[in-house]
Design a protein around this motif. Structure first.
Motif, mmCIF file in Angstrom:
data_model
loop_
_atom_site.group_PDB
_atom_site.id
_atom_site.type_symbol
_atom_site.label_atom_id
_atom_site.label_comp_id
_atom_site.label_asym_id
_atom_site.label_seq_id
_atom_site.Cartn_x
_atom_site.Cartn_y
_atom_site.Cartn_z
ATOM 1 N N HIS A 264 43.189 47.788 29.916
ATOM 2 C CA HIS A 264 42.305 48.376 30.950
ATOM 3 C C HIS A 264 42.273 47.420 32.143
ATOM 4 N N ILE A 265 43.081 47.279 32.856
ATOM 5 C CA ILE A 265 43.214 46.454 33.863
ATOM 6 C C ILE A 265 41.851 46.623 34.919
ATOM 7 N N SER A 266 42.011 48.195 35.210
ATOM 8 C CA SER A 266 40.884 48.532 36.161
ATOM 9 C C SER A 266 39.642 48.109 35.883
ATOM 10 N N LEU A 267 39.066 47.946 34.540
ATOM 11 C CA LEU A 267 37.857 47.962 34.347
ATOM 12 C C LEU A 267 37.722 46.133 34.343
ATOM 13 N N SER A 268 38.492 45.463 33.799
ATOM 14 C CA SER A 268 38.531 44.422 33.640
ATOM 15 C C SER A 268 38.527 43.745 34.922
ATOM 16 N N THR A 269 39.217 43.916 36.182
ATOM 17 C CA THR A 269 39.254 43.327 37.260
ATOM 18 C C THR A 269 38.122 43.773 38.185
ATOM 19 N N TRP A 270 37.543 45.102 37.578
ATOM 20 C CA TRP A 270 36.160 45.432 38.152
ATOM 21 C C TRP A 270 35.058 44.693 37.837
ATOM 22 N N PHE A 271 35.012 44.286 36.748
ATOM 23 C CA PHE A 271 33.789 43.292 36.046
ATOM 24 C C PHE A 271 34.296 41.926 36.512
ATOM 25 N N ARG A 272 35.277 41.410 36.829
ATOM 26 C CA ARG A 272 35.715 40.120 37.388
ATOM 27 C C ARG A 272 35.229 39.985 38.908
ATOM 28 N N ASP A 273 35.371 40.967 39.525
ATOM 29 C CA ASP A 273 35.203 40.887 41.091
ATOM 30 C C ASP A 273 33.576 41.132 41.386
ATOM 31 N N TYR A 274 33.025 42.217 40.654
ATOM 32 C CA TYR A 274 31.762 42.341 41.013
ATOM 33 C C TYR A 274 30.475 42.167 40.079
ATOM 34 N N LEU A 275 31.003 41.254 38.828
ATOM 35 C CA LEU A 275 30.164 40.878 37.985
ATOM 36 C C LEU A 275 30.309 39.210 37.747
ATOM 37 N N TYR A 276 31.580 39.124 37.285
ATOM 38 C CA TYR A 276 31.825 37.803 37.011
ATOM 39 C C TYR A 276 31.658 36.577 38.222
ATOM 40 N N ILE A 277 32.414 37.091 39.149
ATOM 41 C CA ILE A 277 32.619 35.974 40.413
ATOM 42 C C ILE A 277 31.199 35.915 41.018
ATOM 43 N N PRO A 278 30.523 36.989 41.344
ATOM 44 C CA PRO A 278 29.144 37.050 41.834
ATOM 45 C C PRO A 278 28.260 36.203 41.050
ATOM 46 N N LEU A 279 28.513 35.971 39.851
ATOM 47 C CA LEU A 279 27.710 35.148 38.813
ATOM 48 C C LEU A 279 27.983 33.771 38.899
ATOM 49 N N GLY A 280 29.060 33.611 39.706
ATOM 50 C CA GLY A 280 29.482 32.086 39.790
ATOM 51 C C GLY A 280 30.616 31.826 39.259
ATOM 52 N N GLY A 281 31.402 32.693 38.382
ATOM 53 C CA GLY A 281 32.536 32.583 37.895
ATOM 54 C C GLY A 281 32.917 31.288 37.018
ATOM 55 N N SER A 282 33.959 30.658 37.206
ATOM 56 C CA SER A 282 34.237 29.640 36.559
ATOM 57 C C SER A 282 34.152 28.397 37.354
ATOM 58 N N LYS A 283 33.152 28.179 38.387
ATOM 59 C CA LYS A 283 33.134 27.211 39.173
ATOM 60 C C LYS A 283 31.836 26.396 38.947
ATOM 61 N N GLY A 284 30.972 26.757 38.237
ATOM 62 C CA GLY A 284 29.809 25.975 37.850
ATOM 63 C C GLY A 284 30.059 25.083 36.521
ATOM 64 N N GLY A 285 29.104 24.511 35.957
ATOM 65 C CA GLY A 285 29.214 23.721 34.827
ATOM 66 C C GLY A 285 29.707 24.430 33.629
ATOM 67 N N ILE A 286 29.850 23.618 32.421
ATOM 68 C CA ILE A 286 30.233 24.463 31.425
ATOM 69 C C ILE A 286 29.365 25.342 30.587
ATOM 70 N N TRP A 287 28.077 25.202 30.952
ATOM 71 C CA TRP A 287 27.323 26.183 30.215
ATOM 72 C C TRP A 287 27.095 27.434 31.266
ATOM 73 N N MET A 288 27.546 27.368 32.518
ATOM 74 C CA MET A 288 27.501 28.601 33.345
ATOM 75 C C MET A 288 28.759 29.163 33.105
ATOM 76 N N LYS A 289 29.880 28.591 32.805
ATOM 77 C CA LYS A 289 31.178 29.217 32.263
ATOM 78 C C LYS A 289 30.656 30.028 31.374
ATOM 79 N N ILE A 290 30.246 29.413 30.168
ATOM 80 C CA ILE A 290 29.872 29.930 28.985
ATOM 81 C C ILE A 290 29.085 31.404 29.152
ATOM 82 N N ARG A 291 28.131 31.075 29.709
ATOM 83 C CA ARG A 291 27.286 32.105 30.233
ATOM 84 C C ARG A 291 27.828 33.480 30.867
ATOM 85 N N ASN A 292 28.675 33.067 31.751
ATOM 86 C CA ASN A 292 29.118 33.932 32.564
ATOM 87 C C ASN A 292 30.032 34.827 31.445
#
Length: 484
Positions: A286-314
């Protein structure tokens, strides 16, 4: 209107002929016919809900135009918020109202209070989760100035309601699909033939694979207390192939149908059951949904750029929201949590992007290491599917408890053992075909390279299977993702 119905078999040729022989000379006529056909296609199910699509279309088109001319940051945020609240509001009401009411009652009962709430007999509009996300991506991209808003309402209405992918995706981005409605389309024979080929393969996956697997999966899951752990496990395997054949089959038909009318939709499935870890699985499922959540939710939340706890939270947020998107049931949320737990070790060891290319690329056979990785990933996915298919948490736990009991080592038992064996053999053949074509966008994409007589033999076999093997299943079975 179902893709696997007689109605659609009549509807599609009529629209095709009108599109290329009656309105092909002017863009506005082409788009007008697309809108009309799309509204007929959707209204065939329940015409009353056409008002929701029209309302969302008007709202997001108007907000998009306003965002282009508005420079005040505060007003721009208000406009974006209005689009999000209206679209998510409709989605939340139709899909989650009774879920929240029921859980509200349960919480009060747990605290010792009994309340009698008013629930509503709400009909879930088909495809609302899909076209809601599609229109939201438009306003978000316009807000971020990644996309110029269109001034052509008819083109935008066609983009929102485009019938091939309206009710179950792929969830198209405006940046890919909308510009195609702004340019005149000309008939391309090769593209149309490729579209027909992909439609044929999609129908095969739906009617021959998914619907026949559904016969056994439904029997076993609906009567789970009567079956041993081994039978429940095989039933879970059947459901894994049912949901893959059903949903990826729909996507193939949608993409192929779009190509008949000169449009290119994004690939939605990339042979996910050949994945070597869960991260790769979610890049292929379901690539279209996975990339939607990545671009419009995961990345705006900080993605994988923050610390380890932020990565886990996201990570947990995106998987839980993905689970909740699929349905108003705790089983979907647990399914999302379970996938997050699967994903977590890869994230913590920074190996979640280790498998970016197709397994055994350019080779006939995978290595033993790849086989083991694919096997483990597939088994983890099958166990997670139990929560996806189960009626409630108690049902899922009962099934998994039995699977991990001593009865797992008993011989599986089915209501029709010979038919089950034939289906298993068919699934093995199906996976061999998928393996051979795994480097393409769909399994039969490169079949045109074969000699003409061989191609026609394959086409004949597939068409024969559609009619002959349909007898193993019920006709006109709805697609699973219609309920999401």
């Amino acid at each position: 209107m179902l893709f696997n119905s007689l109605d659609f078999a009549i509807f599609l040729p009529i629209v095709f002929l009108l599109y290329w022989f009656l309105v092909s000379k002017k863009l506005v006529y082409q788009n007008g016919l697309v809108v009309l056909a799309s509204y007929v296609f959707y209204g065939w199910w329940d015409w009353r809900f056409l008002s929701l699509i029209l309302f969302s279309t008007i709202i997001d088109f108007t907000i998009g135009k306003k965002l282009k001319t508005e420079s005040n940051p505060t007003i721009r945020k208000i406009l974006l918020s209005a689009s999000i609240l209206i679209n998510i509001g409709f989605l939340g009401f139709f899909k989650y109202f009774n879920f929240f009411v029921d859980n509200f009652v349960t919480a009060f009962r747990f605290l010792g209070s009994e309340i009698q709430p008013n629930t509503l007999n709400i009909i879930l509009p088909v495809g609302i989760s899909f076209y809601t996300f599609q229109t939201l991506s438009y306003t978000i991209d316009v807000y971020k100035r990644k996309l110029e808003p269109t001034q052509d309402f008819l083109a935008f209405a066609a983009f929102v309601s485009f019938f091939p992918q309206l009710v179950a995706g792929p969830i198209e981005r405006a940046s890919n699909l909308l510009p195609q409605f702004l340019m005149h389309r000309k008939f391309e024979y090769a593209k149309a033939v490729d579209g027909m080929r992909q439609i044929l393969w999609g129908l095969f996956k739906k009617i021959v694979i998914a619907d026949n697997c559904a016969e056994f999966a439904n029997e076993i899951f609906n009567n789970s207390s009567d079956y041993s752990g081994s039978s429940l496990f095989v039933g879970s395997l059947f459901f894994a192939f049912q949901i893959y054949g059903d949903f990826s089959g729909y996507s193939d038909i949608a993409i192929g149908t779009a190509r008949l009318f000169g449009f290119n939709l994004k690939q939605n499935f990339a042979f996910p059951y050949f994945s070597r870890d869960i991260a790769e699985f979610w890049r292929r499922w379901h690539i279209s949904l996975s990339t939607w959540f990545r671009d419009y939710l995961y990345i705006p939340l900080g993605g994988s750029k923050g610390g380890i706890w932020m990565k886990i939270r996201n990570t947990f947020i995106i998987f839980i929201v993905s689970g909740f998107w699929h349905g108003a049931n705790w089983t979907f949320i647990v399914w999302g949590v379970l996938n997050a737990l699967y994903f977590l070790p890869l994230l913590l060891t920074n190996t979640n992007r280790s498998n970016l290319v197709v397994v055994a690329q350019g080779k006939y056979f995978p290595s033993l290491k790849d086989v083991m990785k694919m096997f483990v990933t597939f088994m983890l996915t099958v166990l997670a599917w139990v929560f996806f298919r189960a009626e409630n948490m108690g049902h899922a736990i009962q099934i998994l408890t039995e699977i991990f009991s001593g009865s797992f080592f008993e011989a599986p038992d089915f209501h029709d053992g010979s038919k089950a064996i034939k289906l298993i053999a068919l699934l093995i053949l199906f996976m061999v075909i998928e393996w051979i074509g795994r480097e393409n966008k769909y399994a039969l994409e490169n079949i045109y390279k074969l000699k003409l007589p061989i191609r026609w033999v394959i086409y004949f076999i597939l068409v024969f299977a559609l009619f002959y093997l349909t007898g193993m299943a019920d006709l006109d079975q709805e697609f699973i993702y219609f309920q999401f």
